[in-house]
Structures are given as C-alpha cells and as structure tokens.
Design a protein around this motif. Structure first.
Motif, PDB file in Angstrom:
ATOM      1  N   THR A 239       0.962  -1.070  -0.013  1.00  8.19           N
ATOM      2  CA  THR A 239       0.045   0.158   0.027  1.00  8.19           C
ATOM      3  C   THR A 239       0.693   1.246   0.070  1.00  8.19           C
ATOM      4  N   ASP A 240       1.973   1.239   0.665  1.00 10.36           N
ATOM      5  CA  ASP A 240       2.614   2.523   0.720  1.00 10.36           C
ATOM      6  C   ASP A 240       3.283   2.637  -0.654  1.00 10.36           C
ATOM      7  N   LEU A 241       3.745   1.537  -1.373  1.00 10.00           N
ATOM      8  CA  LEU A 241       4.352   1.700  -2.518  1.00 10.00           C
ATOM      9  C   LEU A 241       3.346   2.258  -3.516  1.00 10.00           C
ATOM     10  N   HIS A 242       2.203   1.845  -3.614  1.00  9.25           N
ATOM     11  CA  HIS A 242       1.179   2.181  -4.269  1.00  9.25           C
ATOM     12  C   HIS A 242       0.836   3.563  -4.186  1.00  9.25           C
TER      13      HIS A 242
ATOM     14  N   ALA B 174       2.908   5.856  -2.763  1.00  9.00           N
ATOM     15  CA  ALA B 174       3.890   6.642  -3.289  1.00  9.00           C
ATOM     16  C   ALA B 174       3.798   6.876  -4.738  1.00  9.00           C
ATOM     17  N   LEU B 175       3.492   5.874  -5.254  1.00  5.00           N
ATOM     18  CA  LEU B 175       3.597   5.812  -6.676  1.00  5.00           C
ATOM     19  C   LEU B 175       2.393   6.950  -7.254  1.00  5.00           C
ATOM     20  N   ASP B 176       1.535   6.654  -6.775  1.00  3.07           N
ATOM     21  CA  ASP B 176       0.136   7.518  -7.071  1.00  3.07           C
ATOM     22  C   ASP B 176       0.484   9.047  -7.119  1.00  3.07           C
TER      23      ASP B 176
ATOM     24  N   LEU C 264       3.699  10.386  -7.280  1.00  3.03           N
ATOM     25  CA  LEU C 264       4.634  10.399  -7.956  1.00  3.03           C
ATOM     26  C   LEU C 264       4.062  10.665  -9.446  1.00  3.03           C
ATOM     27  N   THR C 265       3.116  10.143  -9.877  1.00  5.38           N
ATOM     28  CA  THR C 265       2.545  10.552 -11.133  1.00  5.38           C
ATOM     29  C   THR C 265       1.413  11.405 -10.891  1.00  5.38           C
TER      30      THR C 265
ATOM     31  N   LEU D  96      -4.426  -6.043  -3.880  1.00  8.25           N
ATOM     32  CA  LEU D  96      -3.397  -5.237  -3.454  1.00  8.25           C
ATOM     33  C   LEU D  96      -2.203  -5.309  -4.232  1.00  8.25           C
TER      34      LEU D  96
ATOM     35  N   ALA E 100      -0.760  -2.494  -6.794  1.00  8.54           N
ATOM     36  CA  ALA E 100       0.768  -2.041  -6.623  1.00  8.54           C
ATOM     37  C   ALA E 100       1.503  -2.217  -7.995  1.00  8.54           C
TER      38      ALA E 100
ATOM     39  N   ALA F  54       0.337  -0.090 -10.795  1.00 10.63           N
ATOM     40  CA  ALA F  54       0.944   1.427 -10.777  1.00 10.63           C
ATOM     41  C   ALA F  54       2.203   1.347 -11.018  1.00 10.63           C
TER      42      ALA F  54
ATOM     43  N   LEU G 143      11.900   6.431  -2.168  1.00 16.18           N
ATOM     44  CA  LEU G 143      10.376   7.051  -1.590  1.00 16.18           C
ATOM     45  C   LEU G 143      10.030   5.956  -0.622  1.00 16.18           C
ATOM     46  N   LEU G 144      10.677   4.648  -0.474  1.00 22.38           N
ATOM     47  CA  LEU G 144      10.228   3.746   0.520  1.00 22.38           C
ATOM     48  C   LEU G 144      11.276   3.544   1.771  1.00 22.38           C
TER      49      LEU G 144
END
Lengths: 139, 139
Positions: free
Chosen positions: A127-130, A132-134, A136-137, B4, B8, B11, B113-114
């Motif tokens: 979820t963090d990654l998701h 963060a990416l969201d 980012l874009t 999930l 990810a 994304a 980011l992470l």
DNA sequence: ACAAAACGGTTGCAAATGCAACTTGTTGTG
DNA sequence: CACAACAAGTTGCATTTGCAACCGTTTTGT
C-alpha cells in the motif's frame, strides 16, 4: 523491481484465477466488480473505477456481462440521471458469498505460507508503494 | 491480497511505461526481452520464457518485432537446430544501456520513496511470495 | 532402430484490452 | 437563460492477448 512485483502479481493472479474462472466462468474484472458491488451494496460504475483503478470501458463491459448473467441489477439514478446504480441480485449475493469464502481461504493460505507477520508487512509495503507511486504520477 | 498486489504492480508498470513506450516505442514484453537478452548475452526464447515467466507466443512475437527493428539478431542453433540463439545488435546494446540507465534511476527513486531498508524488505517478500506460489501450483 | 512422446518456436483465431469518440445528462459562468 | 465545459457510461476499432494447433527437430522407451 518492476519485474519482481509484476511476477509476484501474475503468480498471485494465476493462482486464484481457477476459482472464479473455471469454477464460475467469470473474468478477473467481472469478479472484481462483483466483489466491490457486494461490499458496497449500491455503487456506480464510476466509483468502481476509482476503487479498483480500472478502465471505465472494462468495468462497463464487465457490468454488462454480469447483468446478462443475472448477477447484478442496474437501477437508473434518482438524482443524477447519468448514474446507473448497481446492486447484487439474490443470485449475485449467493455467488459473492461463495467466492468470497474461497478468497478468504486463499488469503489465509498465503498468510500461512509467508507467516502472519511477514504477510502483514507485505500488505503494508504494497500500500505504501502504491500511494507513493500515485503521488509520483501527478496524472 | 490479490487486489493489493495487482494494484501496486499496475501502478509500478504504469509509472515506468512512459520510458520505454513513449520514449522508444517498445511494448512491455519487448523491453523485457531486450533487457534479458542484454543481461545474458546469448539466450534462447525458451530460456527467456522461463526467466520472465512469460507466454512463449508473447516472447516469440516480441522477438520478431525486435528483430524487425534491428535490435536483436537471431542465429540458428549449432547443436540443436530447433533453438534460435538471440543476441543484441550494436543498436540493441545502445538502447539496452540507455533504457537500463532510466530503469536504474527509477529503481533508485522507488528506493528513496520507501526507504532503503523497506525497499529491500519488499524485494525479499515479493520473491518469497513468488516462490511460495510457484510451489503451491504444481502446474 | 524406430515409433511415440516431447520440445522449441511460429501462427491462426477468438476473445480481451486500451483509447478515443460519442450520447446523454449536469453544472458553472457570462 | 444560454452556452460552453464537463461527467457517467457505452461503443467502435485497432491492437494485444491467450490458447491451442501446428511444423520441424530431438529425445526416449522398447
């Protein structure tokens, strides 16, 4: 890393696919729509798109198919006439419960494979990654 | 959980897609094939399938496209006449280097980011999951 | 040694997908 | 109030996809 996560995702998909696909003849998107509609009771296609991050045309076609199968019912919106509100039929609810069971079993199996703490960790990280990416874009 | 990880993964894909796609007109599979061929110097389609966990028809078509673009060269196998050995052309090597740069930059961005430790954790968990699933599905 | 099974790779075809245009309905601004 | 911008959902179309059949080659079992 993209490699890694895609492989894991595909493996996960492939592993659960048989349940809804061979068992009930649903596509992945159809199952998702069914699941979300089940969870939210009454929802519009648009909101499903937002929640599932899916193309609206995909959702639209999945909905059509589910309606044709008699699993979902459309009721034209009351206030906003553009909106089609979706609800599960009795048959749809049954199926939702049934596949839901398998889904939970599958999740449980995954959890036992990774160990409960690592499973939770993974969810967190994904979820963090998701997120963060969201951001980012900027879209 | 399937939800999930798929989100990810999508994304992540979407975020890196622009680099090879808009930048160089490659599909995701084409880029993968290019990357793997670059990493292994000389490799058969079959081995690419195994490494990337891709359909052989997908790989086959990606290879054709790359050959047509003059990025990859096929050389009929020496010992086993069925095998087509793949190598990068000079042009292919250049492109591989170039996109590889961006890929590393992207990975670095994700890592920042992470956070480095969480990034490493995630990699670990993903490979674990993948392995676990692979042996769960006896194929 | 030879038929049968297996394998690497390609191809045909039906179905799924992404994208953009379109229809119908809503909202905001002058 | 009119008209332009916008939103929900559908649809048309070109491309991609997955699956299975297929071809030539190699391996295996007897």
């Amino acid at each position: 890393m993209p490699f890694l996560i895609n492989q894991a995702a595909e493996a996960t998909s492939k592993a659960f696919q048989p349940v809804y696909r061979d068992g009930y003849g649903l596509s992945r998107t159809q199952w998702r729509v069914l699941a979300i509609t089940g969870r939210y009771q009454a929802i519009s296609s648009r909101d499903i798109c937002l929640i599932a991050h899916e193309e609206k045309s995909r959702v639209s076609r999945a909905v059509s198919a589910l309606v044709a199968e008699g699993l979902i019912e459309k009721s034209g919106g009351e206030v906003d006439k553009r909106i089609e509100l979706l609800t599960l039929s009795a048959k749809g609810r049954d199926l939702y419960q049934e596949i839901g069971q398998s889904a939970q079993a599958f999740d449980a199996k995954l959890q036992s494979l990774l160990g409960p703490d690592r499973d939770a960790q993974l969810r967190d990280l994904l979820t963090d990654l998701h997120v963060a990416l969201d951001q980012l874009t900027p879209k």
